[in-house]
Design an enzyme around this catalytic site. Structure first.
Site, PDB file in Angstrom:
ATOM      1  N   SER A   1      28.566  46.555  35.954  1.00  0.00           N
ATOM      2  CA  SER A   1      28.074  45.176  36.075  1.00  0.00           C
ATOM      3  C   SER A   1      26.598  45.165  35.688  1.00  0.00           C
ATOM      4  CB  SER A   1      28.247  44.690  37.516  1.00  0.00           C
ATOM      5  OG  SER A   1      27.362  45.409  38.362  1.00  0.00           O
TER       6      SER A   1
ATOM      7  N   ASP B   1      30.715  44.717  32.442  1.00  0.00           N
ATOM      8  CA  ASP B   1      31.585  43.824  33.218  1.00  0.00           C
ATOM      9  C   ASP B   1      30.886  42.465  33.406  1.00  0.00           C
ATOM     10  OD1 ASP B   1      33.779  43.114  34.797  1.00  0.00           O
ATOM     11  OD2 ASP B   1      32.827  43.830  36.648  1.00  0.00           O
TER      12      ASP B   1
ATOM     13  N   GLU C   1      36.527  35.721  28.591  1.00  0.00           N
ATOM     14  CA  GLU C   1      37.095  35.146  29.823  1.00  0.00           C
ATOM     15  C   GLU C   1      37.285  33.636  29.700  1.00  0.00           C
ATOM     16  OE1 GLU C   1      35.477  36.387  33.606  1.00  0.00           O
ATOM     17  OE2 GLU C   1      35.962  34.466  34.524  1.00  0.00           O
TER      18      GLU C   1
ATOM     19  N   HIS D   1      37.383  37.841  43.101  1.00  0.00           N
ATOM     20  CA  HIS D   1      36.693  39.099  43.386  1.00  0.00           C
ATOM     21  C   HIS D   1      36.533  39.277  44.894  1.00  0.00           C
ATOM     22  CE1 HIS D   1      34.985  38.405  39.180  1.00  0.00           C
ATOM     23  NE2 HIS D   1      35.653  39.534  39.096  1.00  0.00           N
ATOM     24  N   GLY D   2      36.493  40.516  45.317  1.00  0.00           N
ATOM     25  CA  GLY D   2      36.286  40.801  46.744  1.00  0.00           C
ATOM     26  C   GLY D   2      37.578  40.638  47.536  1.00  0.00           C
TER      27      GLY D   2
ATOM     28  N   GLY E   1      39.568  41.242  39.943  1.00  0.00           N
ATOM     29  CA  GLY E   1      39.801  41.085  41.388  1.00  0.00           C
ATOM     30  C   GLY E   1      40.952  41.922  41.889  1.00  0.00           C
ATOM     31  N   GLY E   2      41.049  43.171  41.396  1.00  0.00           N
ATOM     32  CA  GLY E   2      42.180  44.043  41.745  1.00  0.00           C
ATOM     33  C   GLY E   2      42.237  44.445  43.210  1.00  0.00           C
TER      34      GLY E   2
ATOM     35  N   ASN F   1      36.853  47.124  42.032  1.00  0.00           N
ATOM     36  CA  ASN F   1      35.493  47.477  42.423  1.00  0.00           C
ATOM     37  C   ASN F   1      35.347  47.537  43.949  1.00  0.00           C
ATOM     38  OD1 ASN F   1      32.737  47.951  42.361  1.00  0.00           O
ATOM     39  ND2 ASN F   1      32.234  45.782  42.302  1.00  0.00           N
ATOM     40  N   THR F   2      35.581  46.399  44.610  1.00  0.00           N
ATOM     41  CA  THR F   2      35.318  46.315  46.057  1.00  0.00           C
ATOM     42  C   THR F   2      36.047  47.406  46.852  1.00  0.00           C
ATOM     43  OG1 THR F   2      35.058  43.940  45.791  1.00  0.00           O
ATOM     44  CG2 THR F   2      35.357  44.730  48.028  1.00  0.00           C
TER      45      THR F   2
HETATM   46  P1  13P Z   1      37.250  43.503  43.005  1.00  0.00           P
HETATM   47  O1  13P Z   1      35.837  43.770  43.427  1.00  0.00           O
HETATM   48  O2  13P Z   1      37.875  42.397  43.746  1.00  0.00           O
HETATM   49  O3  13P Z   1      38.076  44.752  43.020  1.00  0.00           O
HETATM   50  O4  13P Z   1      37.165  42.983  41.487  1.00  0.00           O
HETATM   51  C1  13P Z   1      36.592  43.791  40.510  1.00  0.00           C
HETATM   52  C2  13P Z   1      36.426  43.047  39.232  1.00  0.00           C
HETATM   53  O5  13P Z   1      37.223  42.212  38.862  1.00  0.00           O
HETATM   54  C3  13P Z   1      35.261  43.378  38.410  1.00  0.00           C
HETATM   55  O6  13P Z   1      35.163  42.552  37.293  1.00  0.00           O
END
Ligand code: 13P
Length: 287
Positions: free
Chosen positions: A49, A84, A135, A177-178, A208-209, A231-232
């Site tokens: 990011s 990102d 996007e 996300h998150g 937002g996985g 990520n989170t």
């Molecule tokens: P999360 O932080 O929800 O896993 O999403 C990561 C993301 O989509 C980064 O672009």
């Protein structure tokens, strides 16, 4: 050397699996992910990011660090380094620094401006062998403590962006996300199918996985998602492992103050999380 992501995603789409984008925040993160993908012979996308890039002293540092690790850890699997949610300006900074893959997030612009800027970046990136993610339909998340539900992309707008020749497309389908709020209604597979019908073979990206149930992930992959961003979830396991280590106290009495020891449990926790994700996404052995 880091590679572009287009070819790995084309193969993933064809093979009906997804490549993970794991965002990195520091050296320990990057090293842990690389060690796991080599062990499991999986392709990978390391996401950076703008904030993480700044934290790691800038994009040139990140490129130098990752390329150095690929050589010295003898990594043989394909590794992409990907900006990102890049702004227009930061896409250019990353291109200059040696990234071979960038995301231009123009979703907050009016669609005509998103199209104009994406069109320009497609040309620049492709002239340099760099892959570009675009996007449509912004991906929500937590902002000032308020969790917004994910926006859904307009399939016709997705087609207009796809027709510009982008390499893969992030289309909002109710993902955020998150952490997902308790009242989250789930991914909008109807929107995903409508987008897929418009964009054909273009690989789709699921942001937002973190916290999406496994069965929804698998269904999304079956409907054309070829890249899933996480990520989170890695941040949470890293923080939890570090907290436990510090709270255990005893290690800090002896040699435990050594930062290499302090960060080791977090690094191991990331490795376990990445193994879990690569297995779920089906990319193990696909390098
Ligand atoms: P999360 O932080 O929800 O896993 O999403 C990561 C993301 O989509 C980064 O672009």
């Amino acid at each position: 050397m880091v590679v572009a992501a287009a070819e790995m995603l084309r193969k993933a789409k064809e093979g009906k699996y997804a490549v993970a984008q794991i965002n990195i925040n520091n050296l320990e993160w990057a090293k842990s992910v690389l060690q796991v993908v080599e062990e499991l012979q999986s392709p990978i996308i390391l996401g950076v990011s703008e904030g993480a890039g700044k934290y790691m002293a800038g994009y040139k540092t990140v490129v130098g660090m990752v390329n150095g690790m690929l050589e010295e850890l003898k990594i043989t699997v394909p590794v992409a380094l990907h900006l990102d949610h890049g702004s227009y300006e930061h896409c250019y900074k990353c291109i200059e620094a040696g990234f071979k893959s960038v995301m231009f997030d123009g979703s907050h612009y009016p669609i005509e401006e998103n199209i104009a800027k994406t069109r320009e970046l497609v040309e620049v990136c492709h002239s340099k062998g760099i892959s570009l993610e675009a996007e449509v339909g912004s991906i929500g998340g937590e902002e000032d403590g308020v969790v917004g539900l994910g926006e859904c992309a307009d399939p016709d707008e997705c087609k207009r962006i796809a027709d510009l020749g982008v390499d893969f497309l992030a289309a909002g389908i109710g993902n955020i996300h998150g952490k997902y709020p308790a009242n989250w209604p789930g991914l909008r597979f109807d929107v995903l199918e409508a987008v897929k019908a418009k964009v054909g073979e273009l690989p789709l990206v699921l942001h937002g996985g973190t916290g999406i149930p496994d069965d929804m992930i698998q269904k999304a992959i079956s409907l054309g998602v070829a890249k899933i961003n996480v990520n989170t979830e890695c941040q949470l396991v890293f923080a939890e492992a570090t907290r436990k280590y510090i709270e255990s106290g005893k290690d800090l009495e002896g040699k435990g103050f050594d930062p290499r020891k302090l960060l080791a449990p977090g690094a191991e926790a990331i490795k376990a999380k990445v193994r879990e994700k690569l297995t779920l996404f089906g990319s193990v052995g696909k390098a």
